[in-house]
Design a protein around this motif. Structure first.
Motif, PDB file in Angstrom:
ATOM      1  N   VAL A 159       0.826  -1.212   0.000  1.00  0.00           N
ATOM      2  CA  VAL A 159       0.000   0.000   0.000  1.00  0.00           C
ATOM      3  C   VAL A 159       0.860   1.262   0.000  1.00  0.00           C
ATOM      4  CG1 VAL A 159      -1.930  -1.169   1.111  1.00  0.00           C
ATOM      5  CG2 VAL A 159      -0.245   0.007   2.543  1.00  0.00           C
ATOM      6  N   GLY A 160       2.152   1.106  -0.306  1.00  0.00           N
ATOM      7  CA  GLY A 160       3.019   2.263  -0.485  1.00  0.00           C
ATOM      8  C   GLY A 160       3.723   2.759   0.757  1.00  0.00           C
ATOM      9  N   ILE A 161       3.701   1.992   1.854  1.00  0.00           N
ATOM     10  CA  ILE A 161       4.416   2.385   3.074  1.00  0.00           C
ATOM     11  C   ILE A 161       5.699   1.561   3.168  1.00  0.00           C
ATOM     12  CG2 ILE A 161       4.364   2.435   5.592  1.00  0.00           C
ATOM     13  CD1 ILE A 161       1.363   2.844   5.449  1.00  0.00           C
ATOM     14  N   ASP A 162       6.834   2.234   3.154  1.00  0.00           N
ATOM     15  CA  ASP A 162       8.109   1.525   3.199  1.00  0.00           C
ATOM     16  C   ASP A 162       8.286   0.878   4.563  1.00  0.00           C
ATOM     17  OD1 ASP A 162      10.501   0.565   2.261  1.00  0.00           O
ATOM     18  OD2 ASP A 162      11.631   2.364   2.770  1.00  0.00           O
ATOM     19  N   PHE A 163       8.971  -0.244   4.570  1.00  0.00           N
ATOM     20  CA  PHE A 163       9.227  -0.969   5.822  1.00  0.00           C
ATOM     21  C   PHE A 163      10.702  -1.276   5.884  1.00  0.00           C
ATOM     22  CE2 PHE A 163       9.789  -4.698   8.444  1.00  0.00           C
ATOM     23  CZ  PHE A 163       8.960  -4.451   9.531  1.00  0.00           C
ATOM     24  N   ASP A 164      11.310  -0.992   7.016  1.00  0.00           N
ATOM     25  CA  ASP A 164      12.740  -1.211   7.167  1.00  0.00           C
ATOM     26  C   ASP A 164      13.038  -1.649   8.591  1.00  0.00           C
ATOM     27  OD1 ASP A 164      15.616  -0.991   6.990  1.00  0.00           O
ATOM     28  OD2 ASP A 164      15.292   0.379   5.297  1.00  0.00           O
ATOM     29  N   MET A 165      13.995  -2.564   8.735  1.00  0.00           N
ATOM     30  CA  MET A 165      14.392  -3.028  10.068  1.00  0.00           C
ATOM     31  C   MET A 165      15.597  -2.273  10.613  1.00  0.00           C
ATOM     32  SD  MET A 165      12.335  -5.287  11.291  1.00  0.00           S
ATOM     33  CE  MET A 165      13.316  -6.018  12.621  1.00  0.00           C
ATOM     34  N   ASN A 166      16.104  -1.303   9.869  1.00  0.00           N
ATOM     35  CA  ASN A 166      17.220  -0.509  10.369  1.00  0.00           C
ATOM     36  C   ASN A 166      16.828   0.194  11.666  1.00  0.00           C
ATOM     37  OD1 ASN A 166      19.006  -1.137   8.285  1.00  0.00           O
ATOM     38  ND2 ASN A 166      18.261   0.531   6.986  1.00  0.00           N
ATOM     39  N   GLY A 167      17.689   0.090  12.667  1.00  0.00           N
ATOM     40  CA  GLY A 167      17.432   0.762  13.935  1.00  0.00           C
ATOM     41  C   GLY A 167      16.568  -0.011  14.897  1.00  0.00           C
ATOM     42  N   ARG A 168      16.172  -1.235  14.532  1.00  0.00           N
ATOM     43  CA  ARG A 168      15.402  -2.039  15.472  1.00  0.00           C
ATOM     44  C   ARG A 168      15.762  -3.502  15.355  1.00  0.00           C
ATOM     45  NH1 ARG A 168       9.326  -0.769  13.348  1.00  0.00           N
ATOM     46  NH2 ARG A 168       9.577  -1.128  11.118  1.00  0.00           N
ATOM     47  N   LYS A 169      15.404  -4.238  16.402  1.00  0.00           N
ATOM     48  CA  LYS A 169      15.706  -5.666  16.493  1.00  0.00           C
ATOM     49  C   LYS A 169      14.420  -6.472  16.439  1.00  0.00           C
ATOM     50  CE  LYS A 169      20.183  -5.186  17.331  1.00  0.00           C
ATOM     51  NZ  LYS A 169      21.224  -5.724  16.425  1.00  0.00           N
ATOM     52  N   ALA A 170      14.578  -7.758  16.176  1.00  0.00           N
ATOM     53  CA  ALA A 170      13.439  -8.673  16.166  1.00  0.00           C
ATOM     54  C   ALA A 170      13.717  -9.841  17.099  1.00  0.00           C
ATOM     55  CB  ALA A 170      13.176  -9.185  14.749  1.00  0.00           C
ATOM     56  N   ILE A 171      12.740 -10.178  17.918  1.00  0.00           N
ATOM     57  CA  ILE A 171      12.826 -11.327  18.810  1.00  0.00           C
ATOM     58  C   ILE A 171      11.779 -12.340  18.393  1.00  0.00           C
ATOM     59  CG2 ILE A 171      12.613 -12.176  21.185  1.00  0.00           C
ATOM     60  CD1 ILE A 171      13.353  -9.371  22.137  1.00  0.00           C
ATOM     61  N   ASP A 172      12.211 -13.565  18.145  1.00  0.00           N
ATOM     62  CA  ASP A 172      11.275 -14.642  17.808  1.00  0.00           C
ATOM     63  C   ASP A 172      11.187 -15.574  19.008  1.00  0.00           C
ATOM     64  OD1 ASP A 172       9.857 -16.824  16.791  1.00  0.00           O
ATOM     65  OD2 ASP A 172      10.602 -16.469  14.766  1.00  0.00           O
ATOM     66  N   VAL A 173      10.077 -15.480  19.731  1.00  0.00           N
ATOM     67  CA  VAL A 173       9.888 -16.270  20.937  1.00  0.00           C
ATOM     68  C   VAL A 173       9.857 -17.758  20.615  1.00  0.00           C
ATOM     69  CG1 VAL A 173       8.280 -16.727  22.839  1.00  0.00           C
ATOM     70  CG2 VAL A 173       8.709 -14.377  22.104  1.00  0.00           C
ATOM     71  N   GLN A 174       9.370 -18.112  19.431  1.00  0.00           N
ATOM     72  CA  GLN A 174       9.329 -19.523  19.048  1.00  0.00           C
ATOM     73  C   GLN A 174      10.732 -20.120  18.940  1.00  0.00           C
ATOM     74  OE1 GLN A 174       8.662 -20.944  14.961  1.00  0.00           O
ATOM     75  NE2 GLN A 174       6.782 -21.905  15.712  1.00  0.00           N
ATOM     76  N   VAL A 175      11.673 -19.358  18.424  1.00  0.00           N
ATOM     77  CA  VAL A 175      13.044 -19.859  18.277  1.00  0.00           C
ATOM     78  C   VAL A 175      13.652 -20.147  19.644  1.00  0.00           C
ATOM     79  CG1 VAL A 175      15.364 -19.329  17.454  1.00  0.00           C
ATOM     80  CG2 VAL A 175      13.388 -18.719  16.063  1.00  0.00           C
ATOM     81  N   ILE A 176      13.467 -19.207  20.583  1.00  0.00           N
ATOM     82  CA  ILE A 176      13.968 -19.444  21.951  1.00  0.00           C
ATOM     83  C   ILE A 176      13.320 -20.693  22.527  1.00  0.00           C
ATOM     84  CG2 ILE A 176      14.107 -18.521  24.299  1.00  0.00           C
ATOM     85  CD1 ILE A 176      14.047 -15.707  23.059  1.00  0.00           C
ATOM     86  N   PHE A 177      12.012 -20.795  22.343  1.00  0.00           N
ATOM     87  CA  PHE A 177      11.258 -21.943  22.857  1.00  0.00           C
ATOM     88  C   PHE A 177      11.757 -23.241  22.251  1.00  0.00           C
ATOM     89  CE2 PHE A 177       6.745 -23.916  22.939  1.00  0.00           C
ATOM     90  CZ  PHE A 177       7.073 -24.652  24.072  1.00  0.00           C
TER      91      PHE A 177
END
Length: 275
Positions: free
Chosen positions: A110-128
């Motif tokens: 819908v024309g909104i750019d998305f970027d992960m620069n400047g933030r982190k991602a945590i996947d709780v499933q991976v830890i689990f």
């Protein structure tokens, strides 16, 4: 230990029309925003996907075409959703492989750019899975001692994911309680894109993970076969993958400060030839 946050973190869960990141659509999204001071903000939306919800998907999450017929479309909600997650780290259950890339696709569509620069991602499933090898419902029982009521509903899954992470941080002293440490622990391997089409090698170079150029660096392939990028840009690949490849192409073509004027002209010509 409590979560140690430098900026807000958004826990979120999606219910969708299917599991194809490039094609499927969101039918429900629930967001739980946790601030460094412990305050919380939450919102759940049903979403009209503007396509039919397959019966097999309805069987999983219980959301029918009739239920979302009068609900707002993602395009109508996108600005609110983007505002709520801007400047936030992200967390979810299987979010690195599914929820984050699919949300990125919807926003970019819908024309909104998305970027992960400047933030982190945590996947709780991976830890689990690294620690216990179980499902979300079993994880909720194991870590929190509760039955997961309303499983496969976005709000129930989102709140359960948040509670599980808090319990994981308390239980496992070796995984840390900062977003940086949890993000590193919950990542299987370094990717340049969400879907895993572009990986990073030991030299921090982007490499293809599929097809005839699997294992080769993107830059090497683009020099050898400039048309390969054009093919990907016009094929059925996720928008974020295309964005990453476009960025690599532009990086390769950008004139360097140390170049002579003639070299800069050649680089600019190559930039247009690569399109």
């Amino acid at each position: 230990m409590n979560l140690k946050l430098k900026q807000p973190i958004v826990f979120f869960d999606l219910e969708t029309t299917g599991v194809n990141i490039a094609k499927d659509r969101i039918v429900e999204i629930s967001i739980l925003k946790v601030f460094p001071n412990g305050n919380k903000e939450s919102k759940t939306w049903l979403v009209n996907p503007e396509v039919e919800i397959p019966a097999e998907s309805t069987a999983v999450h219980g959301i029918t075409n009739e239920k979302v017929a009068g609900e707002p479309t993602f395009k109508e909600l996108a600005t609110k959703i983007n505002k709520m997650i801007t400047g936030c780290d992200l967390a979810g259950f299987n979010s690195n492989r599914f929820d984050i890339p699919l949300l990125a696709e919807e926003l970019m569509r819908v024309g909104i750019d998305f970027d992960m620069n400047g933030r982190k991602a945590i996947d709780v499933q991976v830890i689990f899975h690294k620690k216990e090898q179980r499902t979300l419902g079993a994880g909720y029982q194991f870590y929190c001692g509760k039955e997961l009521e309303g499983a496969h509903g976005a709000e129930a899954d989102t709140n359960a994911t948040y509670e599980i992470l808090l319990a994981q941080v308390e239980k496992y002293g070796d995984i840390g309680n900062t977003v940086e440490a949890l993000s590193e622990y919950s990542t299987h391997g370094e990717r340049a894109d969400f879907a895993g089409f572009i990986l990073m090698n030991d030299d921090k170079q982007e490499i293809f993970s599929f097809g005839k150029y699997k294992g080769r660096t993107v830059e090497e392939v683009f020099v050898e076969n400039p048309g390969y990028n054009n093919w990907i840009q016009n094929a059925d690949f996720p928008l974020y993958t295309k964005k990453v490849l476009k960025g690599i192409k532009e990086r390769m073509s950008a004139p360097k400060d140390t170049m002579s004027d003639a070299d800069k002209l050649t680089a600019l010509q190559q930039k247009f030839n690569l399109r």
